[in-house]
Write an enzyme that holds these catalytic residues in place. Structure first.
Site, PDB file in Angstrom:
ATOM      1  N   THR A  30       0.825  -1.214   0.000  1.00 57.73           N
ATOM      2  CA  THR A  30       0.000   0.000   0.000  1.00 57.73           C
ATOM      3  C   THR A  30       0.857   1.261   0.000  1.00 57.73           C
ATOM      4  O   THR A  30       0.688   2.150  -0.831  1.00 57.73           O
ATOM      5  CB  THR A  30      -0.900   0.025   1.257  1.00 57.73           C
ATOM      6  N   LYS A  57       8.292   0.834  11.886  1.00 56.56           N
ATOM      7  CA  LYS A  57       8.324   1.114  13.330  1.00 56.56           C
ATOM      8  C   LYS A  57       8.899  -0.041  14.132  1.00 56.56           C
ATOM      9  O   LYS A  57       9.615   0.174  15.109  1.00 56.56           O
ATOM     10  CB  LYS A  57       6.938   1.474  13.850  1.00 56.56           C
ATOM     11  N   GLY A  66       2.228   8.159  10.975  1.00 55.35           N
ATOM     12  CA  GLY A  66       2.012   8.350   9.539  1.00 55.35           C
ATOM     13  C   GLY A  66       2.370   9.710   8.995  1.00 55.35           C
ATOM     14  O   GLY A  66       3.544  10.060   8.908  1.00 55.35           O
ATOM     15  N   ILE A  77       2.038  12.676  10.152  1.00 53.41           N
ATOM     16  CA  ILE A  77       2.329  13.757  11.104  1.00 53.41           C
ATOM     17  C   ILE A  77       3.842  13.965  11.206  1.00 53.41           C
ATOM     18  O   ILE A  77       4.565  13.020  11.485  1.00 53.41           O
ATOM     19  CB  ILE A  77       1.764  13.419  12.495  1.00 53.41           C
ATOM     20  N   GLY A 130     -11.932  -2.143   7.876  1.00 48.88           N
ATOM     21  CA  GLY A 130     -10.519  -2.288   7.530  1.00 48.88           C
ATOM     22  C   GLY A 130      -9.582  -1.514   8.442  1.00 48.88           C
ATOM     23  O   GLY A 130      -8.388  -1.416   8.172  1.00 48.88           O
ATOM     24  N   GLU A 187      -7.273  -5.380  12.153  1.00 49.26           N
ATOM     25  CA  GLU A 187      -6.993  -6.649  11.493  1.00 49.26           C
ATOM     26  C   GLU A 187      -7.817  -7.767  12.118  1.00 49.26           C
ATOM     27  O   GLU A 187      -8.401  -7.602  13.196  1.00 49.26           O
ATOM     28  CB  GLU A 187      -5.502  -6.944  11.604  1.00 49.26           C
ATOM     29  N   ASP A 243       1.510  -1.984  19.164  1.00 50.24           N
ATOM     30  CA  ASP A 243       1.831  -1.052  18.081  1.00 50.24           C
ATOM     31  C   ASP A 243       2.184   0.323  18.657  1.00 50.24           C
ATOM     32  O   ASP A 243       3.213   0.910  18.317  1.00 50.24           O
ATOM     33  CB  ASP A 243       0.630  -0.949  17.125  1.00 50.24           C
ATOM     34  N   LYS A 252       5.899   2.645  18.889  1.00 55.24           N
ATOM     35  CA  LYS A 252       5.989   4.070  18.556  1.00 55.24           C
ATOM     36  C   LYS A 252       6.460   4.885  19.752  1.00 55.24           C
ATOM     37  O   LYS A 252       7.217   5.848  19.605  1.00 55.24           O
ATOM     38  CB  LYS A 252       4.637   4.552  18.044  1.00 55.24           C
TER      39      LYS A 252
END
Lengths: 426, 426
Positions: B13, B105, B134, B136, B187, B190, B201, B205
């Site tokens: 993507t 990441k 993303g 930012i 979407g 997941e 996640d 970060k």
């Protein structure tokens, strides 16, 4: 380690805060960047006046021109404000190939094109993060992070005084006069508040925002400006009922090869991130093709935040001197400015009408005749006089103005009241 | 004009969005920066698979190592994700003095210290704006604008999936399971949502945020992590009644020479700018000594915003190649990590108690015995069982945990319910 000396012009609130911040952070900056930055000279008008910061002996001078010309000064930090003598001093520094950091919005908004050209031909830096929205790193994000991005529009709350006043009116029901008086008491507004409340301060910032976002020769004279002194408690209340808050926005956008830069109050939906920007805070909301939506929020003024922005620029300029390189913005294009009549927006319109059958049809007919379509309508009151509150879909400003003129001529319309732009998805 | 060729690893993507964005913006970038950027090679696992972007003949290869080693590649763009082979490829590129841009990441959170050291010894760039939040531009702001600033703490909403779920629970009264199911349908989540909802996640970060903000060797293993799967509709409702919303926060702070990095749900006051960050948007709120408060808001994921961040980094790396210079973050220090028990926060605590005289005194006595002071208390219900909702002042985590343990032993306390951290001014 590269040792560099700064010549600071002006030692008011920001100048003193900057000198103090640099002294405090000097060792850490040396560790992080390999740059050892010291203040070599501070030029002020009156060397006898008291300062908010302690300066080493021999640093203070009243000869700003000598500081700019001194071979001992590697970077000039202009914090005098106003057009002259700032413009002459900055130009002179740049022409000697000396990088300049400034927080001077008036100077950038009126002479930015000339000064950037001077920096470019001398192969040196002109940096001005502090000129728009104080501590918010908008200029760096536009210059660097978004250099590859197509920015479509930016909506900025870039004047803390007016945002404080509008917040008081919204959250405490204060009227404009009381809120302004409180802002003055707290030092957020000056004795003569014209530059803030009539949007001139935000207008200068809008010019700089457009210049950097679109790499275009936009100046303060290209900005259409309306202030908040006409915003009443009934407007605030109407916005609340419709799920909006009123903010003074600096809007810059590029579309079809033309740029619009304008400042005016607008209704912002309560779930829009700009609606949560309260008190004297600033924020700039950016819409770009790939990045989608981005917002930067922070302190728009004050010694500390502004000094932080100046320091970030000074370190960038110093790093460039150490590496014998420069930043540079690329060429600025002459892009046509779109007249306010040709801009597009959604609008809130309030009409006082005689409450009788057929009035709404007549009113709606006038909107329709000018191609302005209505998104929502609410009637308030009934009997003799009623009030109609409309929100339109996005329409051309000139068509909306023509609609209002024709509405005023309708027999059933007693008065055309408030008309405010509304932030809406296009 | 400097011509530079990119070797892109991965074409999912983000990779496809990046290649398309660069093609679209190439001419404008050349005008603005004097850099002519082309994609020389794209390495994928399966060259036969269909792609979301059209690639010129001869560009596609399945030999990523050859792309990294090719003398025709000036900059490597790693968009494979995961640890291996990404780590080996990135290290190999850096060791050859080739700048790397990555959005990975997991790689940065586990091997960031090693990779940054490799970049530094090779005198080249390792840039990773897309790895946290993303689109930012947090990394650039921390690296550059705030390089001179003393950052105290950052509070980040850096996981879009959990923010979407919590927004649905807050605004539509959905329960956790329904909100998660909707996120999966759209979407945003997941099929196995563990990495998002358990905070892993966001934890990766947080490690990167702490590493860059404090120039310290922080890794994913240093982050204390709690997720949102235990947050119930009654917690959401309690937060609302107290004027708060629940957000999953990544918190990093430096104090007294130690760093804390943690991820957990927290109550955020509704007038805090983070409270207005809705749906899948991300934001990072920064508190620094001079800049005061700063917040960056935008899209945390998605092809376009992430590609925009990658492109900003690529242009910076390319500019450095053209000028034969590098960025560089300065040295990373080994700073001790503060155990979660030693961190400080305000807390919301809910107790189910038997409603009889003297209960509040007993309960308050337990708080007091551990030095935890109570800011507010509200009793809900009465008769047989009542519910006490407390908000404490800022207290040490271990003291609060000891308080809860002792409260559970009180006869009058039926159950110690929810305990949530509360964002408060210290």
């Amino acid at each position: 380690v590269t040792e560099l000396r700064l010549g600071v012009l002006g030692c008011g609130t920001v100048g003193a805060a900057f000198v103090a911040l640099l002294a405090e952070r000097r060792a850490e900056i040396r560790t992080r960047t390999g740059l050892d930055l010291t203040v070599g000279a501070v030029a002020v008008r009156d060397t006898g006046a008291t300062r908010a910061v302690e300066l080493a002996a021999g640093i203070l001078t009243d000869d700003a021109a000598a500081v700019v010309a001194s071979p001992d000064v590697d970077i000039v930090v202009e914090l005098i404000g106003g057009i002259e003598p700032a413009r002459t001093l900055v130009l002179s520094a740049l022409e000697q190939g000396r990088p300049v950091v400034t927080g001077n919005k008036a100077l950038l908004a009126t002479h930015g094109v000339e000064l950037l050209a001077a920096a470019s031909s001398a192969g040196t830096d002109l940096l001005f993060e502090a000129a728009v929205a104080g501590g918010i790193p908008l200029m760096r994000v536009l210059r660097e992070s978004l250099v590859g991005e197509r920015v479509r529009r930016m909506l900025g709350i870039v004047n803390g005084t007016t945002n404080f006043i509008l917040t008081k009116m919204t959250e405490e029901g204060a009227d404009y006069g009381d809120a302004l008086a409180e802002a003055q008491r707290l030092g957020y507004a000056e004795a003569d508040p014209t530059a803030d409340v009539e949007g001139h301060d935000a207008g200068a910032k809008a010019a700089i925002m457009a210049m950097i976002a679109f790499r275009a020769t936009v100046g303060a004279g290209d900005v259409h400006t309306e202030g908040i002194s006409t915003v009443g408690t009934d407007d605030i209340e109407a916005a609340r009922r419709l799920g909006h808050v009123i903010k003074l926005l600096a809007v810059v956008e590029e579309d079809g090869g033309a740029i619009s830069a304008r400042v005016h109050p607008a209704m912002v939906p309560v779930d829009h991130p700009l609606a949560a920007v309260r008190d004297s805070f600033n924020a700039v909301f950016v819409v770009g093709d790939a990045v989608d939506e981005l917002m930067l929020y922070g302190r728009g003024a004050g010694g500390g935040p502004t000094a932080s922005a100046v320091l970030g620029d000074v370190i960038e300029a110093a790093d460039h001197v150490a590496r014998r390189t420069t930043g540079g913005l690329g060429p600025l294009a002459d892009v046509p400015i779109r007249a306010i009549d040709d801009t597009r927006s959604a609008f809130f319109v309030r009409l006082a009408v005689i409450d009788r059958p057929g009035v709404l049809a007549a009113v709606a007919g006038v909107f329709g005749a000018h191609g302005v379509s209505i998104r929502s309508m609410e009637q308030r009151g009934s009997g003799g006089e009623a009030q109609l509150d409309f929100i339109t879909h996005v329409a051309r400003e000139a068509d909306l103005r023509a609609t209002l003129a024709d509405l005023a001529d309708l027999d059933a319309v007693e008065r055309v009241g408030t008309c405010l732009r509304v932030v809406a998805d296009e």
